[in-house]
Scaffold this motif. Sequence first.
Motif, PDB file in Angstrom:
ATOM      1  N   LEU A 270       0.818  -1.219   0.000  1.00  0.00           N
ATOM      2  CA  LEU A 270       0.000   0.000   0.000  1.00  0.00           C
ATOM      3  C   LEU A 270       0.848   1.264   0.000  1.00  0.00           C
ATOM      4  O   LEU A 270       0.318   2.363  -0.009  1.00  0.00           O
ATOM      5  CB  LEU A 270      -0.941  -0.005   1.211  1.00  0.00           C
ATOM      6  CG  LEU A 270      -1.856  -1.233   1.295  1.00  0.00           C
ATOM      7  CD1 LEU A 270      -2.810  -1.098   2.474  1.00  0.00           C
ATOM      8  CD2 LEU A 270      -2.610  -1.459   0.018  1.00  0.00           C
TER       9      LEU A 270
ATOM     10  N   VAL B 106      -3.639   0.904  -6.646  1.00  0.00           N
ATOM     11  CA  VAL B 106      -3.485  -0.406  -6.009  1.00  0.00           C
ATOM     12  C   VAL B 106      -4.281  -1.431  -6.825  1.00  0.00           C
ATOM     13  O   VAL B 106      -3.808  -2.530  -7.115  1.00  0.00           O
ATOM     14  CB  VAL B 106      -3.959  -0.383  -4.537  1.00  0.00           C
ATOM     15  CG1 VAL B 106      -3.978  -1.791  -3.947  1.00  0.00           C
ATOM     16  CG2 VAL B 106      -3.075   0.526  -3.695  1.00  0.00           C
TER      17      VAL B 106
ATOM     18  N   THR C  75       1.181  -4.064   5.277  1.00  0.00           N
ATOM     19  CA  THR C  75       1.025  -2.687   5.752  1.00  0.00           C
ATOM     20  C   THR C  75       2.120  -2.244   6.715  1.00  0.00           C
ATOM     21  O   THR C  75       2.509  -1.095   6.696  1.00  0.00           O
ATOM     22  CB  THR C  75      -0.314  -2.491   6.480  1.00  0.00           C
ATOM     23  OG1 THR C  75      -0.308  -3.256   7.684  1.00  0.00           O
ATOM     24  CG2 THR C  75      -1.493  -2.878   5.617  1.00  0.00           C
TER      25      THR C  75
ATOM     26  N   VAL D 237      -9.173  -2.020   0.613  1.00  0.00           N
ATOM     27  CA  VAL D 237      -8.417  -2.870  -0.309  1.00  0.00           C
ATOM     28  C   VAL D 237      -9.048  -4.261  -0.368  1.00  0.00           C
ATOM     29  O   VAL D 237      -9.156  -4.861  -1.447  1.00  0.00           O
ATOM     30  CB  VAL D 237      -6.932  -2.920   0.075  1.00  0.00           C
ATOM     31  CG1 VAL D 237      -6.174  -3.952  -0.750  1.00  0.00           C
ATOM     32  CG2 VAL D 237      -6.312  -1.538  -0.083  1.00  0.00           C
TER      33      VAL D 237
END
Length: 195
Positions: A82, A101, A121, A180
Amino acid sequence: DPQLQQSVAQRRSLVHASVDECDFVSPTIYDRDDERNYPTPAAAEHSTHNARLRNERVVEMSKAMIAASPRTDRPVTPFVNLWFAPGGSGGHFRLIPLDQVRSKQIQPAIAGGADSLIIWTAAGYYARLTTNADQAGNVEQQQVRAAFAQDILGSTPSSWQSEGLRQQLLADWATRVAQVQDIVSEERSASPGQP
């Protein structure tokens, strides 16, 4: 060049031996370039096209390595990042816009045959780094704070050392990950026949 061919064959053999011992393969797919930084839509489209091809090939190559090994039952589960990776126009530690993304990582991973995805992340690490005491000379802390101030918080807080700020950053990250996950679900639904 026979020496180069021998070196390539040795490396390929080592990679295949490593894959043979793995229970799954998790290649990292990433994005370095922010489409918003290109001077024309055509240049941005070219960047996106190249990133899509690169990321799809990474997944396809992982699938091919498993198919060529004695144990073909292992999944390929790429890491989706990300953050922009260093070395491009995106700015290290800057958040990648969700549409990028989708187009540069999730769609190519699915098209390449990924069995599932891992959303990387490091949220806890970066939330701690950001809200810890100032560390003079810590370039990573400075870069992450600048990116968070711009991409997540909208401005620089009066104090970075706050448990409330840390909790806010973690909550914002949880929201981002959920977004996401929704994109992954949408893309899997839109790609019948793909795993």
